[in-house]
Structures are given as C-alpha cells and as structure tokens.
Design a protein around this motif. Structure first.
Motif, PDB file in Angstrom:
ATOM      1  N   LYS A  76      55.116  33.310  42.486  1.00 54.48           N
ATOM      2  CA  LYS A  76      54.688  32.557  43.668  1.00 54.48           C
ATOM      3  C   LYS A  76      53.917  31.288  43.304  1.00 54.48           C
ATOM      4  O   LYS A  76      53.381  30.610  44.187  1.00 54.48           O
ATOM      5  N   ASN A  77      53.805  30.987  42.023  1.00 55.84           N
ATOM      6  CA  ASN A  77      53.050  29.801  41.582  1.00 55.84           C
ATOM      7  C   ASN A  77      51.629  29.802  42.135  1.00 55.84           C
ATOM      8  O   ASN A  77      51.103  28.749  42.538  1.00 55.84           O
ATOM      9  N   THR A  78      50.992  30.950  42.148  1.00 53.96           N
ATOM     10  CA  THR A  78      49.689  31.066  42.788  1.00 53.96           C
ATOM     11  C   THR A  78      48.692  31.806  41.908  1.00 53.96           C
ATOM     12  O   THR A  78      49.009  32.840  41.320  1.00 53.96           O
ATOM     13  N   LEU A  79      47.490  31.258  41.881  1.00 50.52           N
ATOM     14  CA  LEU A  79      46.340  31.854  41.207  1.00 50.52           C
ATOM     15  C   LEU A  79      45.414  32.418  42.275  1.00 50.52           C
ATOM     16  O   LEU A  79      45.231  31.800  43.328  1.00 50.52           O
ATOM     17  N   TYR A  80      44.811  33.566  42.005  1.00 47.18           N
ATOM     18  CA  TYR A  80      43.930  34.210  42.974  1.00 47.18           C
ATOM     19  C   TYR A  80      42.539  34.446  42.366  1.00 47.18           C
ATOM     20  O   TYR A  80      42.365  34.525  41.150  1.00 47.18           O
ATOM     21  N   PHE A  81      41.567  34.590  43.277  1.00 42.34           N
ATOM     22  CA  PHE A  81      40.219  34.888  42.844  1.00 42.34           C
ATOM     23  C   PHE A  81      39.557  35.771  43.892  1.00 42.34           C
ATOM     24  O   PHE A  81      39.222  35.297  44.967  1.00 42.34           O
ATOM     25  N   GLN A  82      39.498  37.059  43.598  1.00 43.06           N
ATOM     26  CA  GLN A  82      38.865  38.006  44.503  1.00 43.06           C
ATOM     27  C   GLN A  82      37.374  38.065  44.185  1.00 43.06           C
ATOM     28  O   GLN A  82      36.997  38.383  43.055  1.00 43.06           O
ATOM     29  N   MET A  83      36.566  37.774  45.189  1.00 39.37           N
ATOM     30  CA  MET A  83      35.119  37.729  44.994  1.00 39.37           C
ATOM     31  C   MET A  83      34.477  38.783  45.887  1.00 39.37           C
ATOM     32  O   MET A  83      34.559  38.697  47.113  1.00 39.37           O
ATOM     33  N   ASN A  84      33.874  39.771  45.266  1.00 35.87           N
ATOM     34  CA  ASN A  84      33.198  40.854  45.982  1.00 35.87           C
ATOM     35  C   ASN A  84      31.696  40.814  45.713  1.00 35.87           C
ATOM     36  O   ASN A  84      31.253  40.154  44.783  1.00 35.87           O
ATOM     37  N   SER A  85      30.957  41.534  46.541  1.00 34.55           N
ATOM     38  CA  SER A  85      29.500  41.617  46.380  1.00 34.55           C
ATOM     39  C   SER A  85      28.876  40.238  46.214  1.00 34.55           C
ATOM     40  O   SER A  85      28.065  40.001  45.311  1.00 34.55           O
ATOM     41  N   LEU A  86      29.261  39.335  47.079  1.00 32.20           N
ATOM     42  CA  LEU A  86      28.804  37.949  46.966  1.00 32.20           C
ATOM     43  C   LEU A  86      27.301  37.828  47.166  1.00 32.20           C
ATOM     44  O   LEU A  86      26.702  38.576  47.962  1.00 32.20           O
ATOM     45  N   LYS A  87      26.715  36.887  46.450  1.00 27.75           N
ATOM     46  CA  LYS A  87      25.284  36.626  46.490  1.00 27.75           C
ATOM     47  C   LYS A  87      25.038  35.183  46.923  1.00 27.75           C
ATOM     48  O   LYS A  87      25.901  34.329  46.705  1.00 27.75           O
ATOM     49  N   PRO A  88      23.878  34.890  47.477  1.00 30.88           N
ATOM     50  CA  PRO A  88      23.594  33.503  47.850  1.00 30.88           C
ATOM     51  C   PRO A  88      23.746  32.528  46.681  1.00 30.88           C
ATOM     52  O   PRO A  88      24.162  31.380  46.895  1.00 30.88           O
ATOM     53  N   GLU A  89      23.450  32.966  45.486  1.00 26.66           N
ATOM     54  CA  GLU A  89      23.586  32.092  44.319  1.00 26.66           C
ATOM     55  C   GLU A  89      25.031  31.812  43.938  1.00 26.66           C
ATOM     56  O   GLU A  89      25.285  30.983  43.056  1.00 26.66           O
ATOM     57  N   ASP A  90      25.976  32.456  44.583  1.00 25.75           N
ATOM     58  CA  ASP A  90      27.392  32.146  44.380  1.00 25.75           C
ATOM     59  C   ASP A  90      27.837  30.957  45.229  1.00 25.75           C
ATOM     60  O   ASP A  90      28.972  30.491  45.099  1.00 25.75           O
ATOM     61  N   THR A  91      26.966  30.471  46.079  1.00 28.44           N
ATOM     62  CA  THR A  91      27.297  29.328  46.935  1.00 28.44           C
ATOM     63  C   THR A  91      27.610  28.102  46.091  1.00 28.44           C
ATOM     64  O   THR A  91      26.816  27.704  45.244  1.00 28.44           O
ATOM     65  N   ALA A  92      28.780  27.529  46.306  1.00 33.37           N
ATOM     66  CA  ALA A  92      29.235  26.374  45.522  1.00 33.37           C
ATOM     67  C   ALA A  92      30.599  25.934  46.030  1.00 33.37           C
ATOM     68  O   ALA A  92      31.235  26.636  46.825  1.00 33.37           O
ATOM     69  N   VAL A  93      31.049  24.803  45.533  1.00 34.00           N
ATOM     70  CA  VAL A  93      32.451  24.414  45.682  1.00 34.00           C
ATOM     71  C   VAL A  93      33.202  25.011  44.498  1.00 34.00           C
ATOM     72  O   VAL A  93      32.793  24.836  43.353  1.00 34.00           O
ATOM     73  N   TYR A  94      34.282  25.715  44.800  1.00 33.86           N
ATOM     74  CA  TYR A  94      35.073  26.377  43.764  1.00 33.86           C
ATOM     75  C   TYR A  94      36.347  25.581  43.512  1.00 33.86           C
ATOM     76  O   TYR A  94      37.052  25.206  44.458  1.00 33.86           O
ATOM     77  N   TYR A  95      36.630  25.360  42.223  1.00 31.38           N
ATOM     78  CA  TYR A  95      37.785  24.587  41.809  1.00 31.38           C
ATOM     79  C   TYR A  95      38.695  25.428  40.920  1.00 31.38           C
ATOM     80  O   TYR A  95      38.211  26.125  40.033  1.00 31.38           O
ATOM     81  N   CYS A  96      39.994  25.311  41.127  1.00 28.30           N
ATOM     82  CA  CYS A  96      40.918  25.860  40.145  1.00 28.30           C
ATOM     83  C   CYS A  96      41.371  24.719  39.239  1.00 28.30           C
ATOM     84  O   CYS A  96      41.351  23.547  39.634  1.00 28.30           O
ATOM     85  N   ALA A  97      41.750  25.086  38.029  1.00 27.84           N
ATOM     86  CA  ALA A  97      42.124  24.090  37.033  1.00 27.84           C
ATOM     87  C   ALA A  97      43.235  24.642  36.159  1.00 27.84           C
ATOM     88  O   ALA A  97      43.307  25.849  35.919  1.00 27.84           O
ATOM     89  N   ALA A  98      44.085  23.733  35.681  1.00 28.82           N
ATOM     90  CA  ALA A  98      45.230  24.116  34.870  1.00 28.82           C
ATOM     91  C   ALA A  98      45.166  23.462  33.497  1.00 28.82           C
ATOM     92  O   ALA A  98      44.956  22.250  33.376  1.00 28.82           O
ATOM     93  N   ASP A  99      45.367  24.285  32.485  1.00 27.41           N
ATOM     94  CA  ASP A  99      45.571  23.795  31.115  1.00 27.41           C
ATOM     95  C   ASP A  99      47.063  23.854  30.848  1.00 27.41           C
ATOM     96  O   ASP A  99      47.640  24.939  30.747  1.00 27.41           O
ATOM     97  N   THR A 100      47.683  22.697  30.738  1.00 33.83           N
ATOM     98  CA  THR A 100      49.142  22.645  30.604  1.00 33.83           C
ATOM     99  C   THR A 100      49.607  22.322  29.195  1.00 33.83           C
ATOM    100  O   THR A 100      50.812  22.264  28.939  1.00 33.83           O
ATOM    101  N   THR A 101      48.665  22.099  28.268  1.00 35.11           N
ATOM    102  CA  THR A 101      49.073  21.584  26.964  1.00 35.11           C
ATOM    103  C   THR A 101      48.551  22.355  25.753  1.00 35.11           C
ATOM    104  O   THR A 101      49.126  22.246  24.676  1.00 35.11           O
TER     105      THR A 101
END
Length: 130
Positions: A76-101
């Motif tokens: 499906k050309n898709t990356l996932y990120f399951q986040m459980n037991s979240l904490k206030p310190e997890d607050t952020a902008v989340y980015y995915c990134a690809a290493d192609t080389t």
C-alpha cells in the motif's frame, strides 16, 4: 522525486492513542528505509522510530519504547505509527522521512540522524492534553 503525506494527527487526552499514516508516492517504496521524527516548539527535530525497507528491523527512541509501534505495508506504499499511552510530552509535529539511497549496513548505524533521509513529509500535529 518522492512525496510523503502524513495524516492521523490530532488532539487526544493523556493515556489515549493515535495512529499516524504516511503515504508515499512512486513504485519504489518497498526499497526505502523509513523513519518518524518529531519537533516540539522551540526544540530541535528528534528521532522517534525507524524501520528498514523489509520491515524486519525496527528501532525506537528510549522515550517511546514500549508505547509506540512503527510498521509498514509495502503493498500500500504506506508507513504507520501506532502511538499508545500518550503523554503531554509527546506533543509535537510528527514527520515521516524516507532514506532512498543508503546501504542497509550504513542505515542501521545511522537511522537517528536527520541527514540520512532524503525526503520529508509536511508533518502532522499531535497534541496531548493533561
């Protein structure tokens, strides 16, 4: 050129869960090593998790180990990120990134470095309220 589009962020109470997705363009997603990073206001972008192209190897920052799970569906050309037991310190902008080389033997020793990744998504906001 690879385009990465994150989704799934939002506002959640402490202890809650979110699942992020990162959809990748192109036909070579199954050959990319992938990572999740996050950046909180006033802080540097930091490594959170990584997964090798096959999905056989995963890596996590100590701060999320046992709570977050990175996975991928190459069909499906898709990356996932399951986040459980979240904490206030997890607050952020989340980015995915690809290493192609990078060769795998290089990647497994350097996956925490932002410079390893060639392409980045636009980010998705995750806010955890206390």
């Amino acid at each position: 050129q690879v385009q990465l589009v994150e989704s799934g962020g939002g506002l959640v109470q402490a202890g809650g869960s979110l699942r992020l997705s990162c959809a990748a363009s192109g036909r070579a997603f199954s050959t990319y090593n992938m990572g999740w990073f996050r950046q909180a206001p006033g802080k540097e972008r930091e490594f959170v998790a990584a997964i090798t192209w096959s999905g056989d190897n995963t890596y996590y920052a100590d701060s999320v180990k046992g709570r977050f799970t990175i996975s991928r569906d190459n069909a499906k050309n898709t990356l996932y990120f399951q986040m459980n037991s979240l904490k206030p310190e997890d607050t952020a902008v989340y980015y995915c990134a690809a290493d192609t080389t990078r060769a795998l033997r290089y990647y497994i020793h350097n996956y925490q470095r932002t410079g390893v990744y060639d392409y980045w998504g636009q980010g998705t906001q995750v806010t955890v309220s206390s």
